[in-house]
Structures are given as structure tokens and as C-alpha cells.
Design a protein around this motif. Structure first.
Motif: not given
Length: 133
Positions: A1-23
């Protein structure tokens, strides 16, 4: 860390599909979700199994094709349970013999059967026949 700044956590994002209703719904989402994501193909396979579970498709007779043709694959579009285009015999024109360019002495090439582009009679047939005086 530099000068008291907090490191930002990277947001974890994933891509994929799932069945919702009839699609199948394909999108990005946060990684913390406990619902497993599928590939697009796997999602459509799952959806088809769910939607087509109680569907009975018309029976299609398997056919054998003549030597000058081959059997195409049937086609079932995404979202359909039964094939819209059934397998059928189709001419394989690569198997057609060209008109002979040379024949034995005193003979000439002659068309003996005209092909019509339909399985069984896809190609023209030629034979070397004796020349008449």
C-alpha cells in the motif's frame, strides 16, 4: 500500500448461461453466486432436454442411398425438439466420371445414360462404342 491508500479489490465477474423459463440467458454476473453457469451450447442442450422431455417426434425411416449419393444429416434448429429438415439422399457429383477423352481404336465416346441429378441417376454415363461407317 502506498501512503495509506487502500488497494481496490478487483470485482470478480464471470460469464455464462443458465436456463431461465423457456430460454437460455447468457450474461456476466458476480462470482459469489452458487448457481452454476453453463456454456451456451450446454445451456441449449439442457433447455432442449427440459422442453422436449414429453415431445414425441414423427418417426422418420432411415434410408440407404444409391452408390452415387450420400445421406445428409437432419437439422433441428435451436429451440425445436424435432428435425425440421430430415436426412435425405443427395448426389455426390465428385463421383461422376467425365466423358472419356480417348477410346480404343475404331470406337468413340457416346452418352448411354443421361444423368438427371437425382440419387440413383446423378451422373451421365458414357461408353466407348464402335464407330459406324
Amino acid at each position: 500500500m502506498k501512503g495509506g491508500e487502500e488497494e481496490e479489490e478487483e470485482e470478480c465477474v464471470e460469464w455464462g448461461c443458465q436456463v431461465q423459463g423457456h430460454r437460455c440467458v447468457c450474461e456476466e454476473r458476480e462470482c459469489e453466486s452458487h448457481t452454476p453457469l453453463l456454456s451456451e451450447d450446454a445451456c441449449y442442450d439442457t433447455l432442449k432436454k427440459v422442453l422436449c422431455n414429453n415431445v414425441i417426434c414423427p418417426e422418420v425411416r432411415t434410408q440407404s442411398c444409391p452408390a452415387d449419393s450420400f445421406l445428409t444429416h437432419s437439422f433441428t434448429p435451436p429451440g425445436h425438439c424435432c428435425p425440421l429438415v430430415v436426412a435425405q439422399c443427395t448426389c455426390n457429383f465428385q463421383l461422376c466420371s467425365p466423358e472419356p477423352t480417348s477410346c480404343p481404336e475404331d470406337t468413340r465416346p457416346q452418352l448411354v445414360a443421361k444423368g438427371d441429378g437425382h440419387p440413383g441417376t446423378c451422373c451421365h454415363r458414357y461408353e466407348c462404342v464402335r464407330e459406324e461407317d
